[in-house]
Motif scaffolding. Structure first.
Motif, short mmCIF file in Angstrom:
data_model
loop_
_atom_site.label_atom_id
_atom_site.label_comp_id
_atom_site.label_asym_id
_atom_site.label_seq_id
_atom_site.Cartn_x
_atom_site.Cartn_y
_atom_site.Cartn_z
N TRP A 163 5.98 -13.64 1.36
CA TRP A 163 5.54 -14.46 0.23
C TRP A 163 6.65 -15.39 -0.25
O TRP A 163 6.37 -16.45 -0.78
N VAL A 203 6.92 4.55 13.80
CA VAL A 203 6.09 5.66 14.27
C VAL A 203 5.39 5.22 15.55
O VAL A 203 4.76 4.15 15.61
N THR A 235 4.60 -6.98 4.38
CA THR A 235 4.29 -8.39 4.57
C THR A 235 4.53 -9.20 3.30
O THR A 235 4.63 -10.43 3.36
N ILE A 284 -1.01 -14.76 -4.75
CA ILE A 284 -2.25 -15.09 -5.44
C ILE A 284 -3.06 -13.81 -5.59
O ILE A 284 -3.21 -13.05 -4.64
N GLU A 296 9.47 3.50 7.64
CA GLU A 296 9.29 2.06 7.70
C GLU A 296 9.97 1.51 8.95
O GLU A 296 11.16 1.73 9.17
N SER A 297 9.21 0.75 9.71
CA SER A 297 9.71 0.22 10.98
C SER A 297 10.86 -0.77 10.78
O SER A 297 11.83 -0.78 11.55
N THR A 317 -4.42 -8.29 -1.76
CA THR A 317 -3.40 -7.30 -2.11
C THR A 317 -3.68 -6.58 -3.43
O THR A 317 -3.39 -5.39 -3.57
N ALA A 366 0.84 -1.21 0.00
CA ALA A 366 0.00 0.00 0.00
C ALA A 366 0.87 1.25 0.00
O ALA A 366 0.71 2.14 -0.85
#
Ligand SMILES: Cc1cc2nc3c(=O)[nH]c(=O)nc-3n(C[C@H](O)[C@H](O)[C@H](O)COP(=O)(O)OP(=O)(O)OC[C@H]3O[C@@H](n4cnc5c(N)ncnc54)[C@H](O)[C@@H]3O)c2cc1C
Length: 533
Positions: free
Chosen positions: A86, A195, A82, A97, A45-46, A510, A26
């Motif tokens: 994959w 954050v 995430t 998918i 980004e963490s 996704t 996203a």
């Protein structure tokens, strides 16, 4: 530009136009699209570059509802989000998918959700097509008829009852976009930047307060903010960002943030015994295979009119050829036990029932065990195992809140109370009944061991699709974000990801996440950045 958050001095104040929190599919999509309009973008980004289990563990939480695996195993932290997971699946299964939601999924459906989506399938289609390019998918084609080179036809079933649909599979993770992002002059990706909260003045977010892994703190000040931290962290971060004064979490004026959590309901749904043995060898469409360079796979679904008429949740069925012994209910119970042990909270009450069923089917269970333990050659396939991947209807009591435990930054972890409803289970059982009826009438076969009222029941597992927790609805009393994915009560805060889905459909999320992110990016690009920071 790529910046290590650990190199940012303590107390630093960074200024940008658009601040995106989260660098998964996203966040990456919004960043690349908005930056192409010349807007300065900072992505926080963490995680780091690639996957690091010690960072992923920051995603651990508490599970108090339907048994669920450790949350840290259902999401990853790092550039790519995430999607980094994959590649960790079994070799040969390292693809993602994809399928868009069906047109019916956007409709208001009595019994599922009275409002539906504020956008329809026709509005979404151009975004889905663009999402295909970003996701490195094949042509935008999801019906068997779209693939004339496919050698095997779908099962011969009346289209007014059962439809064969297609999913695509592709070996690609969004981490592959890192180079594109970090070589853009307009984008700064700051990794190891978690954050902790979004500060607001009551109507607008004023800053993202962040920390590097080593505890240094810095703030990012921006004109607009996009929260893209996934379906569990999006509500958690809003809840952590309590407003000074009234203590209400951002966007939570109507106590909606974190509610309506939906997962995918997955289980063994029955065994299709084909009417003719040669159907097994002719069912190639239902295997994962390449056609014209694109990997596709057929699935069975009920026709939309049947779903509408019956008031069902939408569902798809994987059709997996198997030796008969593996489809025995005893093996199903063994699988349920294995899954239960790995999930929390543990449900001791169902153990005796599963043990009894394993005992009753001991020959099949033993043969199956030996088959895998001794790595015997694949036995001849005799039947199809039907695996359901179904929609969970939105349920206000299924939710993410703040837990008692604290994370490494001293903040409450996410507490997941996943609550699939009895009606969700009944909908799946009814779908299998209808599917069975159509298969029998058409002379394709019959379904045995149907999911239904058996005791103990098979365990629904999720597919690690976290949806609905900041749902989209034009009415602020029914949704956290409006149709443009903007938080109703906060002028400059937007949410990207499956947390905005009002309903879930059955398709993996996704592709829809990326399509919605493109739509949001168009909205942001069209906005006035003249007053940008
Ligand atoms: C094993 C597995 C297989 C899957 N397979 C499929 C599939 O085949 N098809 C499919 O459609 N979906 C699949 N999914 C789901 C898919 O991965 C997610 O839907 C998708 O990644 C969500 O994208 P996102 O950008 O919204 O969130 P994420 O990908 O979760 O990215 C969120 C990012 O935000 C970061 N972040 C979180 N909190 C903070 C914070 N406080 N500060 C800064 N950064 C933060 C995280 O580190 C992460 O990088 C799968 C998931 C798993 C676990």
């Amino acid at each position: 530009m790529l910046i290590d958050g650990r190199s940012i001095p303590d107390g630093e104040r960074v200024e940008t136009d658009l601040c995106i929190v989260g660098c998964g599919p996203a966040g990456i999509t919004v960043a690349r699209e908005v930056a192409s309009a010349g807007v300065r973008v900072t992505v926080l980004e963490s995680g780091g570059r690639g996957q690091d289990p010690s960072v992923d563990r920051q995603g651990a939480g508490e599970s108090v509802g339907h048994p669920y695996v450790g949350m840290e195993r259902t999401r990853a932290r790092g550039i790519g989000g995430t999607s980094l997971h994959w590649k960790l699946d079994a070799p040969g299964d390292e693809d993602w998918i994809a399928r868009p939601l069906d047109p019916i999924d956007f409709e208001a459906r009595p019994g599922v959700d009275g409002s539906g989506w504020p956008v329809d399938a026709a509005t979404m289609e151009p975004y889905y097509r663009r999402a295909h390019e970003i996701g490195r998918l094949g042509p935008f084609a999801y019906q068997p008829a779209d693939w004339p080179a496919e050698p095997d036809p779908p099962f011969d079933l009346p289209a007014s009852e059962v439809v064969t649909n297609v999913v695509q599979r592709v070996a690609h993770t969004f981490a592959e976009h890192e180079h594109e992002l970090t070589t853009s002059n307009a984008i700064a990706v700051v990794h190891h930047a978690t954050v902790l909260r979004l500060a607001s003045d009551g109507t607008r977010v004023t800053a993202a307060e962040a920390t590097s892994q080593d505890g240094r703190k810095f703030t990012v000040v921006a004109r607009r903010f996009v929260l893209a931290t996934g379906g569990i962290e999006n509500p958690r971060l809003l809840l952590l960002s309590r407003r000074t004064g009234d203590g209400v979490g951002l966007g939570n004026e109507h106590d909606l943030v974190g509610r309506y959590f939906m997962e995918r309901l997955s289980a063994r749904a029955g065994v299709l015994v084909p009417a003719r043995p040669d159907l097994i060898s002719q069912a190639g469409l239902y295997r994962s295979h390449l056609v014209d360079g694109t990997r596709i796979q057929g699935v069975l679904t009920l026709a939309p009119d049947v779903v509408r008429r019956e008031g069902l949740r939408n569902a798809m069925f994987w059709v997996r050829e198997r030796p008969r012994m593996i489809t025995s209910p005893g093996v199903g119970s063994l699988l349920s036990m294995y899954r239960l042990i790995r999930r929390r909270p543990f449900q001791p009450g169902v153990v005796p029932g599963h043990v009894m069923r394993i005992a009753r089917n001991l020959p099949d269970v033993t043969r199956t065990f030996l088959h895998y333990a001794l790595r015997q050659p694949e036995s001849a396939f005799e039947v199809f195992q039907l695996g359901v991947q179904a929609e969970q209807a939105p349920n206000r009591d299924s939710r993410v809140t703040l837990g008692r435990r604290r994370d490494v930054h001293g903040l409450p972890v996410a507490r997941l109370d996943w609550r699939p409803a009895e009606a969700d289970r009944e909908s799946i059982a009814r779908s299998v009944e209808l599917l069975d009826g159509s298969l029998r009438h058409a002379g394709v076969g019959r379904v045995i061991h149907k999911i239904g009222s058996e005791s103990p029941r098979p365990l629904f597992t999720g597919n690690w699709h976290h949806m609905g927790t900041t749902r989209m609805d034009p009415d602020p009393s029914r949704g956290v974000v409006d149709a443009a994915c903007r938080v109703h009560s906060t002028a400059n805060l937007y949410v990207a990801g499956s947390s905005v889905f009002p309903t879930a459909g059955y398709a993996n999320p996704t592709l829809t996440i990326v399509a919605l992110a493109l739509r949001l990016a168009d909205e942001l690009r069209a906005g006035n950045w003249g007053d940008a920071a």
